[in-house]
Scaffold this motif. Structure first.
Motif, PDB file in Angstrom:
ATOM      1  N   MET A  28       1.811  22.956  75.905  1.00 38.05           N
ATOM      2  CA  MET A  28       0.457  21.951  75.993  1.00 38.05           C
ATOM      3  C   MET A  28       1.082  20.650  76.086  1.00 38.05           C
ATOM      4  O   MET A  28       2.234  20.268  75.617  1.00 38.05           O
ATOM      5  N   PRO A  29       0.664  19.990  77.059  1.00 36.91           N
ATOM      6  CA  PRO A  29       0.962  18.344  77.073  1.00 36.91           C
ATOM      7  C   PRO A  29       0.551  17.734  76.107  1.00 36.91           C
ATOM      8  O   PRO A  29      -0.368  17.935  75.112  1.00 36.91           O
ATOM      9  N   ARG A  30       1.345  16.743  75.736  1.00 35.20           N
ATOM     10  CA  ARG A  30       0.812  15.820  74.479  1.00 35.20           C
ATOM     11  C   ARG A  30      -0.664  15.221  74.854  1.00 35.20           C
ATOM     12  O   ARG A  30      -1.142  15.331  75.801  1.00 35.20           O
ATOM     13  N   ARG A  31      -1.285  14.539  73.740  1.00 35.81           N
ATOM     14  CA  ARG A  31      -2.232  14.281  73.740  1.00 35.81           C
ATOM     15  C   ARG A  31      -2.887  13.234  74.935  1.00 35.81           C
ATOM     16  O   ARG A  31      -3.824  13.478  75.784  1.00 35.81           O
ATOM     17  N   ARG A  32      -2.100  12.230  75.233  1.00 39.70           N
ATOM     18  CA  ARG A  32      -2.419  11.180  76.303  1.00 39.70           C
ATOM     19  C   ARG A  32      -2.333  12.011  77.776  1.00 39.70           C
ATOM     20  O   ARG A  32      -3.119  11.922  78.317  1.00 39.70           O
ATOM     21  N   HIS A  33      -1.211  13.044  77.892  1.00 38.84           N
ATOM     22  CA  HIS A  33      -1.238  13.842  79.348  1.00 38.84           C
ATOM     23  C   HIS A  33      -2.263  14.742  79.140  1.00 38.84           C
ATOM     24  O   HIS A  33      -2.935  15.120  80.159  1.00 38.84           O
ATOM     25  N   ARG A  34      -2.551  15.258  78.134  1.00 36.60           N
ATOM     26  CA  ARG A  34      -3.691  16.436  77.999  1.00 36.60           C
ATOM     27  C   ARG A  34      -5.005  15.965  78.314  1.00 36.60           C
ATOM     28  O   ARG A  34      -5.679  16.601  79.289  1.00 36.60           O
ATOM     29  N   ASP A  35      -5.255  14.670  77.740  1.00 37.54           N
ATOM     30  CA  ASP A  35      -6.547  14.258  78.257  1.00 37.54           C
ATOM     31  C   ASP A  35      -6.695  13.789  79.750  1.00 37.54           C
ATOM     32  O   ASP A  35      -7.699  14.158  80.520  1.00 37.54           O
ATOM     33  N   ALA A  36      -5.536  13.220  80.454  1.00 37.86           N
ATOM     34  CA  ALA A  36      -5.325  12.973  81.798  1.00 37.86           C
ATOM     35  C   ALA A  36      -5.654  14.461  82.722  1.00 37.86           C
ATOM     36  O   ALA A  36      -6.146  14.277  83.648  1.00 37.86           O
ATOM     37  N   TYR A  37      -4.810  15.206  82.263  1.00 37.27           N
ATOM     38  CA  TYR A  37      -4.695  16.527  82.692  1.00 37.27           C
ATOM     39  C   TYR A  37      -6.160  17.193  82.784  1.00 37.27           C
ATOM     40  O   TYR A  37      -6.454  17.624  83.873  1.00 37.27           O
ATOM     41  N   LEU A  38      -6.793  17.346  81.838  1.00 38.32           N
ATOM     42  CA  LEU A  38      -8.037  17.700  81.516  1.00 38.32           C
ATOM     43  C   LEU A  38      -9.076  16.952  82.442  1.00 38.32           C
ATOM     44  O   LEU A  38      -9.943  17.714  83.441  1.00 38.32           O
ATOM     45  N   ARG A  39      -8.954  15.781  82.596  1.00 41.34           N
ATOM     46  CA  ARG A  39      -9.687  14.962  83.500  1.00 41.34           C
ATOM     47  C   ARG A  39      -9.620  15.346  85.052  1.00 41.34           C
ATOM     48  O   ARG A  39     -10.480  15.463  85.964  1.00 41.34           O
ATOM     49  N   LEU A  40      -8.118  15.335  85.294  1.00 42.83           N
ATOM     50  CA  LEU A  40      -7.973  15.776  86.696  1.00 42.83           C
ATOM     51  C   LEU A  40      -8.408  17.309  86.999  1.00 42.83           C
ATOM     52  O   LEU A  40      -8.864  17.413  88.148  1.00 42.83           O
ATOM     53  N   LEU A  41      -8.127  18.205  86.112  1.00 36.89           N
ATOM     54  CA  LEU A  41      -8.868  19.523  86.193  1.00 36.89           C
ATOM     55  C   LEU A  41     -10.242  19.502  86.706  1.00 36.89           C
ATOM     56  O   LEU A  41     -10.837  20.342  87.411  1.00 36.89           O
ATOM     57  N   LYS A  42     -11.094  18.709  85.841  1.00 36.10           N
ATOM     58  CA  LYS A  42     -12.516  18.574  85.898  1.00 36.10           C
ATOM     59  C   LYS A  42     -12.743  17.825  87.117  1.00 36.10           C
ATOM     60  O   LYS A  42     -13.617  18.499  87.841  1.00 36.10           O
ATOM     61  N   GLY A  43     -12.019  17.074  87.677  1.00 35.55           N
ATOM     62  CA  GLY A  43     -12.284  16.417  88.960  1.00 35.55           C
ATOM     63  C   GLY A  43     -12.004  17.489  90.272  1.00 35.55           C
ATOM     64  O   GLY A  43     -12.646  17.484  91.159  1.00 35.55           O
ATOM     65  N   TRP A  44     -10.824  18.194  90.017  1.00 35.40           N
ATOM     66  CA  TRP A  44     -10.735  19.225  90.956  1.00 35.40           C
ATOM     67  C   TRP A  44     -11.799  20.297  91.154  1.00 35.40           C
ATOM     68  O   TRP A  44     -12.357  20.848  92.059  1.00 35.40           O
ATOM     69  N   ALA A  45     -12.225  20.569  89.800  1.00 34.89           N
ATOM     70  CA  ALA A  45     -13.214  21.660  89.759  1.00 34.89           C
ATOM     71  C   ALA A  45     -14.530  21.108  90.340  1.00 34.89           C
ATOM     72  O   ALA A  45     -15.453  21.943  90.950  1.00 34.89           O
ATOM     73  N   GLU A  46     -14.950  20.153  90.525  1.00 35.09           N
ATOM     74  CA  GLU A  46     -16.058  19.264  90.896  1.00 35.09           C
ATOM     75  C   GLU A  46     -15.769  19.343  92.599  1.00 35.09           C
ATOM     76  O   GLU A  46     -16.879  19.674  93.136  1.00 35.09           O
ATOM     77  N   ARG A  47     -14.819  19.097  92.976  1.00 36.35           N
ATOM     78  CA  ARG A  47     -14.411  19.276  94.460  1.00 36.35           C
ATOM     79  C   ARG A  47     -14.241  20.644  95.077  1.00 36.35           C
ATOM     80  O   ARG A  47     -14.690  20.851  96.115  1.00 36.35           O
ATOM     81  N   HIS A  48     -14.046  21.785  94.149  1.00 33.27           N
ATOM     82  CA  HIS A  48     -13.623  22.895  94.466  1.00 33.27           C
ATOM     83  C   HIS A  48     -14.157  23.881  93.343  1.00 33.27           C
ATOM     84  O   HIS A  48     -13.412  24.548  92.788  1.00 33.27           O
ATOM     85  N   PRO A  49     -15.240  24.094  93.418  1.00 35.52           N
ATOM     86  CA  PRO A  49     -16.130  25.084  92.245  1.00 35.52           C
ATOM     87  C   PRO A  49     -15.551  26.301  92.518  1.00 35.52           C
ATOM     88  O   PRO A  49     -15.766  27.043  91.334  1.00 35.52           O
ATOM     89  N   GLU A  50     -15.681  26.828  93.623  1.00 34.11           N
ATOM     90  CA  GLU A  50     -15.091  28.142  93.882  1.00 34.11           C
ATOM     91  C   GLU A  50     -13.836  28.580  93.318  1.00 34.11           C
ATOM     92  O   GLU A  50     -13.239  29.329  92.714  1.00 34.11           O
ATOM     93  N   ALA A  51     -12.733  27.642  93.239  1.00 36.09           N
ATOM     94  CA  ALA A  51     -11.561  27.766  92.498  1.00 36.09           C
ATOM     95  C   ALA A  51     -11.747  27.541  90.872  1.00 36.09           C
ATOM     96  O   ALA A  51     -10.884  28.123  90.346  1.00 36.09           O
TER      97      ALA A  51
END
Length: 92
Positions: free
Chosen positions: A59-82
Motif C-alpha cells: 500500500m502506498p503511504r498516506r500522502r501517495h495513497r490519497d493522491a493515487y485514490l484521487r487519480l483512480l477516481k478521475g480515471w473512473a470518471e473518464r473510463h466508467p467501463e474500466a
C-alpha cells in the motif's frame, strides 16, 4: 459523551480510502493510455514501487495513497467501463 459522538461522526463522514481491486487499478491505468513507468514518475517513485501498489502487494503511504485514490477516481470518471465492479464507479 457529546464530544465522543462528534468524533465518531467525523470519522464516519470521512471518505473511504479503500483502493479498488488490482484488476480495476490496472484496467483504469491502461484505459488512460499510461504505462506504469509514467505513473511512477509522476508520483516520484520507482516503477517497482508503483507495480506493487497496482498489483496489491503493498500500500502506498498516506500522502501517495490519497493522491493515487484521487487519480483512480478521475480515471473512473473518464473510463466508467474500466471501473466496473469497483466502488469508484459510484464515487463522486
Amino acid at each position: 459523551m457529546n464530544d465522543l459522538n462528534e468524533a465518531v461522526d467525523a470519522l464516519l463522514s470521512r471518505p473511504a480510502d479503500v483502493l479498488p481491486s488490482p484488476e480495476v487499478r490496472a484496467r483504469l491505468r491502461k484505459a488512460s493510455g499510461l504505462t506504469q513507468e509514467e505513473v511512477a514518475e509522476a508520483f516520484g517513485v520507482h516503477r517497482m514501487a508503483f507495480l506493487r501498489w497496482e498489483n496489491g502487494q503493498s500500500m502506498p503511504r498516506r500522502r501517495h495513497r490519497d493522491a493515487y485514490l484521487r487519480l483512480l477516481k478521475g480515471w473512473a470518471e473518464r473510463h466508467p467501463e474500466a471501473a466496473l465492479g469497483s466502488d469508484l464507479a459510484k464515487a463522486g
